[in-house]
Design an enzyme around this catalytic site. Structure first.
Site, PDB file in Angstrom:
ATOM      1  N   CYS A 250      32.116 -16.186  41.076  1.00 20.96           N
ATOM      2  CA  CYS A 250      31.538 -15.652  39.838  1.00 20.96           C
ATOM      3  C   CYS A 250      30.950 -16.756  38.967  1.00 20.96           C
ATOM      4  O   CYS A 250      30.325 -16.477  37.952  1.00 20.96           O
ATOM      5  CB  CYS A 250      32.590 -14.911  39.024  1.00 20.96           C
TER       6      CYS A 250
ATOM      7  N   ASP B 117      32.702 -19.156  37.338  1.00 21.22           N
ATOM      8  CA  ASP B 117      33.691 -19.767  36.449  1.00 21.22           C
ATOM      9  C   ASP B 117      35.085 -19.499  36.988  1.00 21.22           C
ATOM     10  O   ASP B 117      35.404 -18.379  37.371  1.00 21.22           O
ATOM     11  CB  ASP B 117      33.654 -19.123  35.049  1.00 21.22           C
TER      12      ASP B 117
ATOM     13  N   CYS C 182      30.361 -24.233  33.967  1.00 26.24           N
ATOM     14  CA  CYS C 182      29.266 -24.956  33.331  1.00 26.24           C
ATOM     15  C   CYS C 182      29.787 -25.727  32.124  1.00 26.24           C
ATOM     16  O   CYS C 182      30.975 -25.731  31.823  1.00 26.24           O
ATOM     17  CB  CYS C 182      28.187 -23.976  32.921  1.00 26.24           C
TER      18      CYS C 182
ATOM     19  N   CYS D 225      32.107 -17.610  28.726  1.00 26.97           N
ATOM     20  CA  CYS D 225      32.856 -18.812  29.095  1.00 26.97           C
ATOM     21  C   CYS D 225      34.103 -18.961  28.232  1.00 26.97           C
ATOM     22  O   CYS D 225      35.166 -19.332  28.717  1.00 26.97           O
ATOM     23  CB  CYS D 225      32.003 -20.069  28.939  1.00 26.97           C
TER      24      CYS D 225
END
Lengths: 399, 230
Positions: free
Chosen positions: B61, B63, B88, B135
């Site tokens: 996915c 993350d 990221c 995130c």
């Protein structure tokens, strides 16, 4: 902010404008600024200027001047080619063939025709190197197939298709062939008689010409109609006042890259190989994406396992090294690169894909610098990563 | 506990004036935490005496986060927190910031830690682009998972809060989680939500509840005042 000693390795996104090209354009901004459509001396100069550029480009492509249609971009040329041909031939058939790794300009245009205008498109699979299967191409041609659109060289992984063979298949079945040659123009043969395409898209922003200029080569007799309407410029195919300075720059840039293509391909090919070899040697758990030999001399695309591409991009960027990634984090859709997925890599590896594209200013020192700093950044990111996949796990998962 | 500072990048500018620079993709605080992440787990042996572990997301996915917490049982406080993140820049920074928030000032009461919302992390990071909010959500979920793990190990079952999905649209089996996901992917109006999920297309009776949940998740992730999408 760009700095003097930046190492720019994103030439497939866009190039700077060559100073020679820029200089060739200058007088058409302020001095000879006329509209080619004006019936006065300013217009006459502008018209002659555009005619001259068109003829020079036609010469490079081994085409006639009236087969060259200037547009506003590669994307626009692609839209004109696909919609323009499909709409003329809609009575004959409504089937288009393309491949999964095309640029979004091709994919989205085909999807639009499917959704809005009742066409059907076949998106050919590619193998692990990004090559289509020619037998599959041929067997997917139907009675109602009116257009094939296959790119010459891929923008993400640099894979070069067997365009001449594809052209032979299209010809044999009487189907029109369009190719997106935007990435190819700087390095490959774009003699249209030689490669045998009916339509070919080129643009300026990948060959050291300005952004916002493109062209579509339209072989004489190809059924096509305009997708925008207005003043009848460009043989009625692309209305709108001609972008005279950019057309001049485009012609000059195409002359330069095509003149130097063999030498530059050789020079960059060496640097590309040095970069690929260096990465594979210095960074374990790395996969080369794309074809080992049938690839653009300026393209390196690798998946670095167990890290995310954007994170590595940020580290390199801080070091002044500018690259791009196929990770979902930098795309608007939050989906990773459709090209990396199409060559069969699982999502885990697609998120860690990064692309280096080399160009005129790239030298050996730049590559050495990348190879000097990159392993450390990868180590840092792997150190904080909870993911520990091995290359064989990824390749087993790959289709 | 002194804040651990581990510089991954030699040129990192730790002190930068946020108002003067806009030459980076994220805020200067995000940048600082990205290049010098705090409290990440360097050595598996560090976690031998930790009390709770949570792992959420997946590399597929884009993350994945793991979190380890150490509890002062007498005071019901989290006194140490280690993490690992695949993701990221904003994912790494969010986890780093979350770990700082938990252990600063001698640690955080478990009940307070459970109240941390993604937008609290975003606030401390001085903004994330809207499309990067997910995130920070993952960090929050990893912490909850670690706390639940601690509850399970210490048999405090009554304190475990499991987030189960509840079906809202009975015709298409669309859950509150689907609505949450759609909001995180950028849906800000009911029309956008419907476009993404097809909610209420068949089962029109669920529309009022769906609208309420949209509002709830918008406020949860993007704050009350702010209906816009960056």
């Amino acid at each position: 902010m760009s700095k003097m000693n930046d190492i720019y390795l994103d030439y497939a996104a866009t190039t700077y404008i060559d100073p020679v090209v820029k200089k060739s354009m200058e007088r058409y901004f302020t001095k000879d600024f006329g509209n080619p459509g004006s019936f006065n001396s300013y217009g006459l100069i502008a018209k002659k200027t555009v005619d001259d550029a068109r003829e020079r480009i036609a010469g490079i492509l081994n085409a006639d001047a009236n087969e060259i249609v200037f547009t506003g971009s590669g994307t626009e040329s692609i839209n004109l080619a696909i919609k323009g041909v499909a709409r003329v031939l809609r009575e004959k058939g409504k089937h288009i063939i393309t491949q999964k790794t095309e640029h979004h300009a091709v994919l989205e245009t085909c999807r639009y025709l499917e959704k809005e205008e009742g066409f059907e498109a076949t998106y050919l699979d590619v193998d692990k190197y990004g090559m289509i299967d020619l037998n599959e191409l041929e067997s997917s041609i139907r009675k109602d197939t009116v257009l094939i659109s296959i790119m010459y060289a891929n923008n993400e992984i640099g894979t070069i298709q067997l365009i001449k063979e594809i052209a032979n298949i299209a010809k044999k079945h009487g189907v029109i062939l369009h190719t997106d040659a935007c990435q190819a123009a700087g390095f490959l043969d774009i003699d249209v008689k030689n490669i045998g395409v009916d339509l070919m898209t080129l643009n300026g922003s990948k060959i050291y010409a300005p952004k916002g200029i493109g062209l579509l080569y339209v072989k004489k007799g190809t059924p096509i109609k305009a997708i925008m309407h207005g003043g009848g410029q460009e043989f009625g195919l692309r209305p709108g006042t001609e972008n005279v300075p950019s057309i001049v720059g485009f012609a000059r840039a195409l002359e330069l890259v095509q003149k130097n293509k063999d030498k530059e391909s050789k020079r960059l090919g060496k640097l590309r190989n040095m970069l690929i070899r260096g990465i594979m040697e210095k960074i374990p758990k790395t996969i080369l994406n794309g074809h080992p030999t049938m690839r653009l001399p300026n393209n390196v695309n690798v998946s670095i396992l167990n890290i995310e591409g954007e994170a590595l991009l940020l580290h390199l960027n801080e070091e002044g090294i500018c690259i791009s990634t196929g990770s979902a984090c930098t795309s608007n859709s939050l989906e990773p690169s459709h090209v990396i997925l199409a060559i069969g890599l699982p999502y885990e590896a697609a998120h860690g894909s990064i692309r280096f594209t080399l160009g005129k200013k790239t030298n050996k020192k730049d590559i050495e610098r990348v190879l000097e700093v990159m392993p450390g950044f990868v180590d840092s990111l792997r150190m904080i990563s909870p993911v520990h996949l091995e290359v064989n796990e990824i390749l087993n998962e790959a289709k | 506990m002194s804040e651990e500072l581990y510089v991954l990048h030699k040129d990192v500018r730790v002190k930068v004036d946020a108002k003067k620079t806009n030459d980076w993709f994220y805020s200067d605080t995000v940048k600082e935490h990205f290049f010098s992440p705090r409290n990440f787990l360097r050595d598996k042996h560090e976690i031998d005496d930790f009390d709770g572990y949570g792992d959420v997301g997946s590399a597929a996915c884009g993350d994945r986060m793991s979190m380890w917490i150490k509890i002062d049982k007498k005071n019901d406080k989290i006194i140490d927190c280690k993490w690992q993140t695949f993701g990221c820049g904003s994912a790494i920074s969010s986890t780093s910031m979350l770990s700082v928030m938990i252990i600063e000032n001698g640690g955080m009461k478990i009940d307070d830690a459970l109240k941390i919302k993604p937008q609290d992390i975003v606030k401390r990071l001085e903004e994330l682009p809207a499309r990067k909010y997910h995130c920070s959500v993952l960090g929050d979920k990893a912490l909850r998972a670690a706390i639940n793990d601690y509850f399970r190990k210490t048999k405090q079952y009554n304190r475990i809060v499991e987030e189960g999905a509840k079906v809202i649209d009975t015709a298409l089996k669309i859950t509150d989680k689907d609505i949450e996901e759609a909001v995180l992917e950028g849906a800000t109006t009911f029309e956008e939500l419907q476009k993404k999920t097809k909610i209420g297309v068949k089962d029109k009776s669920c529309i009022p509840e769906a609208k309420q949940l949209l509002k709830f998740y918008m406020e949860k992730y993007f704050g009350k005042e702010d209906g816009k999408n960056g």
